[in-house]
Design an enzyme around this catalytic site. Structure first.
Site, mmCIF file in Angstrom:
data_model
loop_
_atom_site.group_PDB
_atom_site.id
_atom_site.type_symbol
_atom_site.label_atom_id
_atom_site.label_comp_id
_atom_site.label_asym_id
_atom_site.label_seq_id
_atom_site.Cartn_x
_atom_site.Cartn_y
_atom_site.Cartn_z
ATOM 1 N N GLY A 1 0.806 -1.226 0.000
ATOM 2 C CA GLY A 1 0.000 0.000 0.000
ATOM 3 C C GLY A 1 0.830 1.262 0.000
ATOM 4 O O GLY A 1 0.420 2.282 0.543
ATOM 5 N N GLY B 1 2.277 2.338 -3.014
ATOM 6 C CA GLY B 1 2.416 2.716 -4.426
ATOM 7 C C GLY B 1 3.637 2.097 -5.081
ATOM 8 O O GLY B 1 4.160 2.622 -6.056
ATOM 9 N N SER C 1 3.026 -3.593 -4.988
ATOM 10 C CA SER C 1 2.940 -4.862 -4.236
ATOM 11 C C SER C 1 1.815 -5.753 -4.762
ATOM 12 O O SER C 1 1.993 -6.970 -4.903
ATOM 13 C CB SER C 1 2.740 -4.584 -2.743
ATOM 14 O OG SER C 1 1.587 -3.810 -2.532
ATOM 15 N N ALA D 1 2.854 -7.403 -8.051
ATOM 16 C CA ALA D 1 3.872 -8.433 -7.843
ATOM 17 C C ALA D 1 3.246 -9.708 -7.277
ATOM 18 O O ALA D 1 3.570 -10.819 -7.711
ATOM 19 C CB ALA D 1 4.964 -7.913 -6.913
ATOM 20 N N ASP E 1 1.925 -1.578 -13.980
ATOM 21 C CA ASP E 1 2.500 -2.306 -12.834
ATOM 22 C C ASP E 1 2.693 -3.794 -13.133
ATOM 23 O O ASP E 1 3.748 -4.366 -12.866
ATOM 24 C CB ASP E 1 1.584 -2.187 -11.598
ATOM 25 C CG ASP E 1 1.691 -0.828 -10.936
ATOM 26 O OD1 ASP E 1 2.200 0.096 -11.596
ATOM 27 O OD2 ASP E 1 1.271 -0.698 -9.780
HETATM 28 O O1 PMV Z 1 0.977 5.091 -6.981
HETATM 29 P P1 PMV Z 1 0.783 4.217 -8.141
HETATM 30 O O2 PMV Z 1 1.830 3.213 -8.326
HETATM 31 O O3 PMV Z 1 -0.588 3.632 -8.188
HETATM 32 O O4 PMV Z 1 0.973 5.138 -9.447
HETATM 33 C C1 PMV Z 1 -0.038 5.899 -9.988
HETATM 34 C C2 PMV Z 1 0.433 6.536 -11.246
HETATM 35 C C3 PMV Z 1 -0.571 7.511 -11.826
HETATM 36 O O5 PMV Z 1 0.040 8.083 -12.966
HETATM 37 C C4 PMV Z 1 -0.903 8.614 -10.852
HETATM 38 C C5 PMV Z 1 -1.865 6.831 -12.214
HETATM 39 C C6 PMV Z 1 -1.766 5.885 -13.392
HETATM 40 O O6 PMV Z 1 -2.705 5.076 -13.554
HETATM 41 O O7 PMV Z 1 -0.843 5.974 -14.204
#
Ligand code: PMV
Length: 317
Positions: A102, A104, A107, A110, A151
């Site tokens: 949580g 960002g 996790s 993965a 991700d």
């Molecule tokens: O915090 P994360 O890993 O969910 O990154 C969000 C990245 C953003 O550009 C803010 C949103 C997205 O979907 O790209």
């Protein structure tokens, strides 16, 4: 025999939020992994356990899911992967995770990627990286309602990635070993932060559009700085990107404090990584990561070194 697979977390280096508006971004897989081990079970239920995050659950045909310890959060991704890619045969699942949850840092992606890969191994299915990435994205979409494929793609393929405006993903060169520190706190909901930026965009379209363009220029220049290993330039571009993220409204007092603390401790650059509003920062300090980590920790923040991971998902044979 055990079926085991692991997958890395990720950090965004440049271009978060702007990527939502079709601008480029740079992200990397980090050497903090989630590992899933699957064993056959002789019980009549499936168990899921993670000692390092204090999670314990069982699923039986009669009683359904029973959460014995911990929070449902990351478990949702394992459950959805089981629903899609496993039959009802009882198994024992163990999760070991080094990625802060949580914050960002990818996790959930993965855990999803590692679960799908371990299930493929368990069922002796022929598998490919694109297929794992695609199915992991499907799981994230089902659990979260909305999710970019970034991700799950980074977690599957690993490496340093340039995502161009057309959502095409290219591996790029860059020497980031022994250079990156991540400071982290609990993150804000990404969807909430994206909405916040959208509202600011609607109030001040000309200004925010220009800022998004400026972030895009920064990201493109950062790609060149990475490829030529121009450290000073890369650090400065991170600081510029941070100023622009502040202007679109995703900075907080504690993120700012971590950012300035890192710079004062010698980082060439530091900025928010991910959605902001909480969450994590990334600091760039070639060969001097120890000092940054120590200084952040002394101020009471969580901090860790994050080396890039060339490897994405690894299936143990
Ligand atoms: O915090 P994360 O890993 O969910 O990154 C969000 C990245 C953003 O550009 C803010 C949103 C997205 O979907 O790209």
């Amino acid at each position: 025999m055990d079926s085991m697979a692991s997958a890395p977390g990720k950090a965004i280096l440049f271009g978060e939020h702007a990527v939502v508006y079709g601008k480029p971004a740079i992200a990397l897989a980090i050497n903090k992994r989630a590992t899933i081990t699957i064993k056959e079970s002789h019980k009549d239920y499936t168990s899921i356990k993670s000692d390092n995050i204090g999670l314990e659950a069982i699923i039986s045909p009669e009683t359904g899911l029973k959460l014995k310890k911990g929070e449902i959060g990351i478990l949702n991704y394992i459950l959805k992967a089981l629903e899609f890619y496993h039959d009802s045969k009882p198994i024992k699942i163990k999760l070991e995770i080094e990625i802060p949850i949580g914050a960002g840092l990818g996790s959930s992606a993965a855990v999803t990627v590692a679960t799908i890969a371990a299930l493929d191994k368990y069922h002796k299915r022929k598998t490919t990286l694109p297929s794992i990435a695609k199915r992991a994205h499907k799981v994230e979409l089902e659990v979260q309602g909305a999710a970019s494929p970034l991700d799950t793609s980074i977690s599957t393929h690993g490496g340093l990635i340039y995502l161009n405006g057309e959502k095409k993903i290219d591996q790029i060169k860059g020497d980031l070993k022994d250079s990156l520190v991540i400071g982290y706190t609990q993150s804000e909901d990404t969807a909430k932060m994206v909405k916040l930026v959208k509202e600011r965009m609607e109030r001040h379209p000309t200004i925010i559009n220009h800022i998004m363009d400026a972030i895009a220029h920064t990201t493109k220049k950062a790609k060149k700085a990475l490829e030529t290993n121009d450290k000073e330039c890369l650090g400065e571009l991170m600081n510029i990107n941070q100023g622009l993220l502040d202007a679109i409204g995703v900075n907080t007092r504690s993120l700012s404090d971590m950012i300035y603390t890192s710079r004062e401790a010698g980082a060439l650059g530091s900025k928010i990584t991910g959605a902001g509003g909480g969450g994590s920062i990334i600091a760039y300090s070639p060969n001097r990561t120890g000092k940054i980590i120590e200084t952040l920790k002394r101020k009471g923040y969580n901090a860790m070194k994050a080396d890039p991971s060339k490897k994405g998902v690894i299936i143990e044979h």
